[in-house]
Every structure is written in C-alpha cells, then in structure tokens.
Design a protein around this motif. Structure first.
Motif, PDB file in Angstrom:
ATOM      1  N   SER A  46       0.823  -1.199   0.000  1.00 41.87           N
ATOM      2  CA  SER A  46       0.000   0.000   0.000  1.00 41.87           C
ATOM      3  C   SER A  46       0.863   1.257   0.000  1.00 41.87           C
ATOM      4  O   SER A  46       0.513   2.261  -0.631  1.00 41.87           O
ATOM      5  N   ARG A  47       1.996   1.209   0.684  1.00 43.07           N
ATOM      6  CA  ARG A  47       2.879   2.381   0.686  1.00 43.07           C
ATOM      7  C   ARG A  47       3.376   2.698  -0.723  1.00 43.07           C
ATOM      8  O   ARG A  47       3.444   3.872  -1.119  1.00 43.07           O
ATOM      9  N   GLU A  86       1.764   1.936  -3.474  1.00 36.90           N
ATOM     10  CA  GLU A  86       0.591   2.432  -4.207  1.00 36.90           C
ATOM     11  C   GLU A  86       0.356   3.912  -3.926  1.00 36.90           C
ATOM     12  O   GLU A  86       0.130   4.710  -4.850  1.00 36.90           O
ATOM     13  N   ILE A  87       0.402   4.301  -2.647  1.00 34.71           N
ATOM     14  CA  ILE A  87       0.167   5.696  -2.271  1.00 34.71           C
ATOM     15  C   ILE A  87       1.285   6.590  -2.801  1.00 34.71           C
ATOM     16  O   ILE A  87       1.026   7.695  -3.306  1.00 34.71           O
ATOM     17  N   THR A  88       2.517   6.098  -2.723  1.00 36.32           N
ATOM     18  CA  THR A  88       3.652   6.853  -3.268  1.00 36.32           C
ATOM     19  C   THR A  88       3.478   7.076  -4.767  1.00 36.32           C
ATOM     20  O   THR A  88       3.728   8.179  -5.283  1.00 36.32           O
ATOM     21  N   LYS A  90      -7.909  14.790  -1.880  1.00 30.73           N
ATOM     22  CA  LYS A  90      -8.212  13.370  -1.674  1.00 30.73           C
ATOM     23  C   LYS A  90      -8.721  12.712  -2.953  1.00 30.73           C
ATOM     24  O   LYS A  90      -8.331  11.588  -3.295  1.00 30.73           O
ATOM     25  N   LEU A 145      -5.924  12.089  -5.538  1.00 31.93           N
ATOM     26  CA  LEU A 145      -5.098  10.957  -5.114  1.00 31.93           C
ATOM     27  C   LEU A 145      -5.836   9.640  -5.325  1.00 31.93           C
ATOM     28  O   LEU A 145      -5.281   8.667  -5.835  1.00 31.93           O
ATOM     29  N   GLU A 146      -7.109   9.631  -4.946  1.00 32.57           N
ATOM     30  CA  GLU A 146      -7.909   8.412  -5.076  1.00 32.57           C
ATOM     31  C   GLU A 146      -8.024   7.957  -6.531  1.00 32.57           C
ATOM     32  O   GLU A 146      -8.036   6.754  -6.823  1.00 32.57           O
ATOM     33  N   MET A 180      -5.174   5.647  -7.447  1.00 36.26           N
ATOM     34  CA  MET A 180      -4.980   4.376  -6.752  1.00 36.26           C
ATOM     35  C   MET A 180      -5.182   3.225  -7.728  1.00 36.26           C
ATOM     36  O   MET A 180      -5.959   3.326  -8.680  1.00 36.26           O
ATOM     37  N   TRP A 221      -5.297   2.661   2.186  1.00 38.15           N
ATOM     38  CA  TRP A 221      -6.139   3.790   1.771  1.00 38.15           C
ATOM     39  C   TRP A 221      -7.587   3.345   1.621  1.00 38.15           C
ATOM     40  O   TRP A 221      -8.518   3.975   2.114  1.00 38.15           O
TER      41      TRP A 221
END
Length: 263
Positions: free
Chosen positions: A162-163, A165-167, A189, A192-193, A196, A222
């Motif tokens: 997940s880290r 993915e968020i990066t 938000k 960013l979403e 994902m 997330w």
C-alpha cells in the motif's frame, strides 16, 4: 468409498448452492479484499516436505473462493497475491511462486470458464517492473485478453504494498502539476484516489485476512480507511471455505440493515 465420496460432494454442493441463494436475497457487498495468509503454515500443518504444497493449495482455494464471490454477485474482488516484501524470502520459494504465477496467468490468457462466464476483467495492481520480464508480459496479456469484460473485476495485487501504491499516486499527481494539467491547489483526496490501483473498482466494503494474524501487512490501507468491515479469520487460507465466509457475510448484512434503518 468412491460412491460415498461423490454423494457427499454432491450434497455439499447442493447445500452451498442453497446458502448462496439465501444470502443473495440480502445486501451483497460490492467489493471484497482478501489477504491470502497462512499457506506456508498450512503446509507444515499438513506435514508437507515443502511450503510449495501450501502455495499450490492456496491458489486452488482462490479459484473456489472467487467462484463463491461471483455466484453471490460481488462486483469486485481484490487479492494480496504477492507483496514487494516477499522478494526477501528464499530464492527457491520466490522462484516457485513466479512459476506458479506463470501457470495461473497463462490459464487466464486461455479460455477460462469462470472468467468468461462472469465476464471478469482482470487487473494487476503493483510494481510490475519488479517481476521477471516474462511474468510481467503475461500480466499485460491477461489484461488485454479480459479488457472488454466489464461485468466483474478481479484485482490481483502482485507485487504490491500500500505504501508503494500511495507513493505512486502522489508521484502521478506531482507529474500532472509539472505537466501543467492541474495546479498544486487542485491536489486533494479525490485526485489521489483517482490514481490508486483500484480506482476502477467500487469502494472496499469487506477486508478479510486469514491465518489469525491481526494486522493488514501494508494492504489496501487507503481503501480500508472508511466504512470497511475488517475481519481476521482463525484458519489458514487453503482452509477458507464458504462456511468460514458465511458468518462474515451475515454480519455484513446485519450491519448494512441496521445502518439503513438508522438513516
């Protein structure tokens, strides 16, 4: 003995079908995630000489669980097939898993009864540059082969954290600013979403981890942050069945019904 086993299998199939039919009358989650944990411990429990047995049985069970989900009408299923951290395991185990991926992904490229019946679009989530080139190429072929399937979604997180993915989502938003597609003030938000890996899927409603471990291991952090029912199940992944799944779905339906009432 064979006749008795066939009878028991038939009775079990009928009972499963009846349960699925009853469950389908209630509210069904649109998106479920699975952390497929416990394959190696299952192999040791079974007395197998190698953990390869557990991984093989785990992939067999995945096919059965995916079938349950499709029969229930669940729109999207996301599985944690391989973590980026798993590359730290022994070379022998990683090599075996890559070979297993070759076989499974090749089967998706061919005519696959479950994929075709439910028109499942398969998506790979993660950093594919870390995969062996031929495995990465197979993932692209699977996606191309199922790209016109729009009814259901099967997200395979491999290799994923997940880290990462968020990066990646942050990096894509920064790139859009550099390319003057949006301003820095526009990043929020929602932007960013949209980057994902699971952005094409409905919101995650249930996240299940087998093996009894009570942690998320960097999976869908997330996606599971809002209104997601998280369940930790006391069985190894190859042992997960409809009968383990049933209480989770019933709890979801009870909770969904109570929240609807309060509104």
């Amino acid at each position: 003995m064979d006749t008795l086993q066939r009878y028991l299998d038939s009775a079990n199939d009928m009972l499963q079908g009846a349960c699925i039919k009853v469950l389908s009358k209630g509210r069904i989650p649109r998106h479920i995630g699975f952390i497929l944990d416990g394959n190696r411990r299952f192999a040791r429990k079974a007395g197998a000489e190698s953990t390869k047995f557990g991984h093989y049985e785990g992939f067999r069970q995945l096919q059965m669980v995916l079938d349950f989900c499709m029969r229930l009408g669940i729109e999207a299923v996301t599985v944690y097939a391989f973590s980026i951290e798993n590359f730290k395991r022994s070379a022998d185990e990683v090599d075996y898993l890559m070979q297993l991926f070759r076989e499974v992904f090749t089967s998706f490229c061919d005519k696959n009864e479950l994929v075709d019946k439910y028109e499942i679009g398969i998506h790979f989530c993660g950093n594919r540059s870390l995969l062996p080139p031929d495995v990465a190429e197979l993932t692209r072929k699977v996606e191309a082969r199922t790209q016109h399937h729009k009814t259901r979604i099967f997200n395979i997180c491999c290799p994923y954290t997940s880290r990462d993915e968020i990066t990646t989502a942050i990096r894509e938003n920064v790139r859009s600013v550099e390319q003057k597609q949006r301003s820095i003030e526009d990043i929020n938000k929602g932007t960013l979403e949209s980057q994902m890996f699971t952005s094409a899927s409905p919101p995650l409603e249930i996240l299940i981890r087998t093996s009894g471990e009570i942690r998320l291991s960097d999976f869908l952090l997330w996606q599971s942050s809002e209104q997601c029912q998280i369940q930790f199940v006391e069985c190894y992944w190859p042992e997960f069945s409809l009968w383990k799944f049933l209480p989770i779905l019933l709890e979801y339906q009870i909770y969904a019904g109570s929240t609807t009432t309060t509104r």
